[in-house]
Design an enzyme around this catalytic site. Structure first.
Site, PDB file in Angstrom:
ATOM      1  N   TYR A 162       0.836  -1.203   0.000  1.00  0.00           N
ATOM      2  CA  TYR A 162       0.000   0.000   0.000  1.00  0.00           C
ATOM      3  C   TYR A 162       0.871   1.253   0.000  1.00  0.00           C
ATOM      4  O   TYR A 162       0.652   2.177  -0.797  1.00  0.00           O
ATOM      5  CB  TYR A 162      -0.923  -0.018   1.217  1.00  0.00           C
ATOM      6  CG  TYR A 162      -1.826   1.187   1.329  1.00  0.00           C
ATOM      7  CD1 TYR A 162      -3.037   1.234   0.652  1.00  0.00           C
ATOM      8  CD2 TYR A 162      -1.471   2.285   2.120  1.00  0.00           C
ATOM      9  CE1 TYR A 162      -3.879   2.333   0.749  1.00  0.00           C
ATOM     10  CE2 TYR A 162      -2.297   3.390   2.220  1.00  0.00           C
ATOM     11  CZ  TYR A 162      -3.498   3.414   1.547  1.00  0.00           C
ATOM     12  OH  TYR A 162      -4.315   4.516   1.638  1.00  0.00           O
TER      13      TYR A 162
ATOM     14  N   LYS B 299       1.049   4.080  -3.058  1.00  0.00           N
ATOM     15  CA  LYS B 299       0.705   5.485  -2.848  1.00  0.00           C
ATOM     16  C   LYS B 299       1.879   6.406  -3.129  1.00  0.00           C
ATOM     17  O   LYS B 299       1.690   7.536  -3.593  1.00  0.00           O
ATOM     18  CB  LYS B 299       0.186   5.676  -1.419  1.00  0.00           C
ATOM     19  CG  LYS B 299      -1.175   5.023  -1.173  1.00  0.00           C
ATOM     20  CD  LYS B 299      -2.252   5.588  -2.088  1.00  0.00           C
ATOM     21  CE  LYS B 299      -3.648   5.087  -1.731  1.00  0.00           C
ATOM     22  NZ  LYS B 299      -4.702   5.683  -2.582  1.00  0.00           N
TER      23      LYS B 299
END
Length: 279
Positions: free
Chosen positions: A178, A182
């Site tokens: 994650y 990002k």
């Protein structure tokens, strides 16, 4: 549409069935757009968002598109249909995203890694690519909307907001895929901003902190972890953000009042990325 609109024109929003995407749709309606193209995999949620917008803005044109952002053909179809329905797309806000607690890298499966990246990074890039393809063919908005009284030097062919995360800057243990995805969003935001600046398309990223959405409330255990750790220990304001606080920044950055802002990553996180606070 009133000539006093802060954002004349049409906005396309992914992840619009709930959370920050839904709040962004509502915020654009309040700010004065003439149309909304709302995208999500959750068809029922999209309908609910549309009903919420129409409650206060019954005449606003809204088109719904059920889209899987991991599918290139699904994305191309939705953006093409939105362009056909509205004739142009002025603002694109890419909110669709997921988080899974896959564990540290040694324990992370390839399937878990790919799932994060296919939605949060690859999927967002596919959406941004289609928005750019549409926007670069359009007249400047001060020409398209003469009644909006947009100064020519502030005119733009379009504006894109990519939703990243504070975890692009300050990583959290247990979710490496994650955090990496990002961070990738911020990198492609900067690259696209450079490539399309002379074509008068602005591209920026918004980096939310811990926001009160399904992601932070998917179970009692997740909620407790969020409140006791990133909120109480790492967020100087010591509270969750609310989706409307993210949406308002997205609308501002999309519009002509932010005409000299491109390639930026704006933290909207209660101070999370600023550093530690021991008070």
């Amino acid at each position: 549409m009133s000539s006093k609109s802060d954002v004349p024109g049409v906005a396309i929003i992914t992840g619009a069935a709930s959370g920050m995407g839904r709040a962004t749709a509502l915020a654009f309606a309040v700010a004065g757009v003439s149309g909304l193209a709302l995208l999500d995999l959750n068809e029922a949620g999209l309908t609910e968002t549309k009903d919420l917008v129409h409650k206060d803005h019954p005449s606003l044109k809204i088109e719904l598109y059920t889209v899987d952002v991991t599918s290139e053909s699904s994305i191309i179809s939705a953006y093409t249909r939105a362009k056909e329905a509205f004739s142009r797309i002025d603002y694109a806000v890419h909110c669709a995203g997921i988080v899974t607690w896959q564990g540290a890298s040694a324990d992370c499966t390839l399937d878990a890694f790919d799932k994060q990246n296919n939605v949060n990074y690859r999927g967002l890039w596919l959406c941004a690519r289609e928005a750019l393809r549409i926007m670069r063919t359009q007249p400047l908005d001060h020409e398209a909307y003469p009644d909006a009284n947009i100064a020519p030097h502030r005119g733009q062919k379009g504006s894109i907001i990519n939703i990243s995360s504070g975890l692009a800057i300050a990583s959290q243990s247990g979710i490496p895929a994650y955090c990496g995805a990002k961070a990738g969003v911020c990198a492609i935001t900067r690259s696209d901003a450079l490539d399309y600046a002379t074509q008068r398309i602005r591209v920026n990223a918004v980096l939310p902190g811990v926001v009160d959405t399904y992601m932070t409330n998917s179970s009692p255990e997740v909620r407790q972890f969020m409140m006791e750790n990133p909120v109480k220990k790492a967020t100087p304001m010591r509270r969750l953000g609310i989706p409307e606080e993210i949406a308002d920044v997205c609308v501002f950055l999309s519009g002509n009042k932010a005409s000299f802002v491109t390639g930026a990553s704006w933290s909207v996180d209660g101070g999370f990325c600023a550093g530690f606070s021991y008070e």
